[in-house]
Enzyme design. Structure first.
Site, short mmCIF file in Angstrom:
data_model
loop_
_atom_site.label_atom_id
_atom_site.label_comp_id
_atom_site.label_asym_id
_atom_site.label_seq_id
_atom_site.Cartn_x
_atom_site.Cartn_y
_atom_site.Cartn_z
N GLN A 39 -88.59 118.99 46.15
CA GLN A 39 -87.34 118.85 45.41
C GLN A 39 -87.53 119.05 43.91
O GLN A 39 -88.66 119.05 43.42
CB GLN A 39 -86.75 117.45 45.65
CG GLN A 39 -87.75 116.33 45.37
CD GLN A 39 -87.54 115.10 46.25
OE1 GLN A 39 -86.48 114.89 46.83
NE2 GLN A 39 -88.59 114.31 46.41
N ASP A 162 -85.30 103.10 51.63
CA ASP A 162 -84.78 103.46 50.29
C ASP A 162 -84.86 104.97 50.16
O ASP A 162 -85.61 105.52 49.36
CB ASP A 162 -85.64 102.77 49.22
CG ASP A 162 -85.10 103.04 47.82
OD1 ASP A 162 -85.78 102.69 46.84
OD2 ASP A 162 -84.00 103.63 47.71
N1 SAM Z 1 -81.67 104.87 45.56
C1 SAM Z 1 -81.71 106.23 45.74
C2 SAM Z 1 -80.50 106.68 46.50
O1 SAM Z 1 -79.86 105.86 47.08
O2 SAM Z 1 -80.16 107.82 46.46
C3 SAM Z 1 -83.01 106.59 46.41
C4 SAM Z 1 -84.09 106.43 45.54
S1 SAM Z 1 -85.65 106.87 46.03
C5 SAM Z 1 -86.10 107.75 44.63
C6 SAM Z 1 -85.56 108.06 47.31
C7 SAM Z 1 -86.94 108.58 47.65
O3 SAM Z 1 -87.03 108.94 49.05
C8 SAM Z 1 -87.31 109.86 46.90
O4 SAM Z 1 -88.38 109.59 46.03
C9 SAM Z 1 -87.69 110.87 47.99
O5 SAM Z 1 -88.77 111.69 47.64
C10 SAM Z 1 -88.05 109.93 49.14
N2 SAM Z 1 -87.99 110.55 50.46
C11 SAM Z 1 -87.12 111.50 50.89
N3 SAM Z 1 -87.40 111.85 52.17
C12 SAM Z 1 -88.47 111.10 52.55
C13 SAM Z 1 -89.21 110.98 53.76
N4 SAM Z 1 -88.91 111.72 54.85
N5 SAM Z 1 -90.23 110.09 53.82
C14 SAM Z 1 -90.54 109.32 52.72
N6 SAM Z 1 -89.87 109.39 51.53
C15 SAM Z 1 -88.85 110.26 51.46
#
Ligand code: SAM
Length: 281
Positions: A39, A162
């Site tokens: 991303q 999250d």
């Molecule tokens: N609070 C935010 C929201 O509600 O939109 C989310 C915050 S947090 C930064 C989301 C995180 O999930 C990102 O850092 C992203 O890289 C991670 N993420 C996305 N897909 C994922 C996966 N399949 N496994 C683990 N982490 C993942």
């Protein structure tokens, strides 16, 4: 699609929340802008909200209002569980959820984040991440949460999802198969809490999700909390357990010094408006 939030002159960052509406931030400074394997990661400095993290042009975290989200994602589940010792966070690369979990007397807290660059960027620009990651109880795993839960031998008292919105690498984290697997990683009496999306814009997602969650859990609940910079400001979370009914909790184990969450907020959060109740059936 690795979309940017920035305009040509990099003087403004904006998130289109609907095709015709959204939120914008005047940019004081672009602090971080890189594209990872997963991303586009951007962190800007804004006069009102401080540092703001965008992933693929979507607001994830701002210094000013992150506590609304992180406290409401973490504490209803952690405070409702009699003794949460082993906790798993899927996603959460900005570290806000981990910081909140470590306010409880846990033995171990795993954070499984797919994108190491998000952690690198947040370590540099959000001052709460480093102390959380260097806490002896914290275990960082860079990898896909959907794969981690299939390979780990561990079981957890509380699992927190999250994730970002159901786009890109996060799509699988909103699907039935993921929740079915997640349920098998719970210890007896375990609880799952997950971010579910906007109260106003994502109602069809909530209706679709509750249909499969009801087939899996004794107590599938939705609860609400405001997040000023998230689409339309009111956010939904799911609370999933076979043993714990969050609306029947007399005792909540709440750490000191929280900014938002307390027993009254807990009770109010599970009171849903009629339009959502009818949508959820
Ligand atoms: N609070 C935010 C929201 O509600 O939109 C989310 C915050 S947090 C930064 C989301 C995180 O999930 C990102 O850092 C992203 O890289 C991670 N993420 C996305 N897909 C994922 C996966 N399949 N496994 C683990 N982490 C993942």
């Amino acid at each position: 699609m690795k979309r940017s939030s920035l305009n040509k002159g990099r003087t403004e960052a904006r998130e289109l929340q609907t095709p015709t509406s959204g939120i914008f931030f005047k940019v004081r400074k672009v602090l971080y802008d890189r594209t990872s394997a997963f991303q586009r990661i951007e962190i800007i400095e804004n006069g009102e909200y401080g540092r703001v993290l965008f992933l693929d042009g979507l607001v994830q975290t701002t210094e000013k209002d992150e506590f609304y989200y992180h406290e409401m994602l973490v504490h209803p589940a952690m405070a409702s569980h009699p003794a949460p010792r082993k906790v798993l966070i899927i996603g959460g690369g900005d570290g806000g959820a981990l910081r909140e979990v470590l306010k409880h007397p846990v033995e171990r807290a795993w954070m499984v984040e797919i994108d190491g660059r998000v952690i690198e960027a947040c370590r540099e620009h959000f001052d709460w991440l480093e102390p959380a990651l260097s806490d002896g109880r914290a275990e960082l795993f860079v990898g896909d949460g959907n794969v981690f839960i299939r390979e780990t031998k561990e079981k957890f008292d509380v699992i927190l999802v999250d994730s970002s919105d159901p786009v890109g690498p996060s799509t699988v984290l909103h699907e039935e198969g993921f929740y079915r697997k997640l349920r098998t990683r719970l210890r007896p009496g375990g609880i799952i809490a997950a971010q579910a999306g906007s109260l106003v814009l994502h109602q069809d997602q909530h209706a679709a999700k509750i249909r499969f969650l009801r087939r899996m859990f004794e107590h599938p609940r939705f609860y609400l909390g405001p997040v000023p910079t998230y689409p339309v400001g009111m956010w939904c979370y799911s609370f999933l357990s076979d043993a714990v009914d969050p609306t029947a909790k007399k005792v909540l184990r709440i750490p000191e010094g929280l900014m938002y969450y307390n027993p009254e907020v807990h009770r109010a959060a599970f009171a849903l408006p009629n339009f959502l109740k009818s949508k959820l059936g």
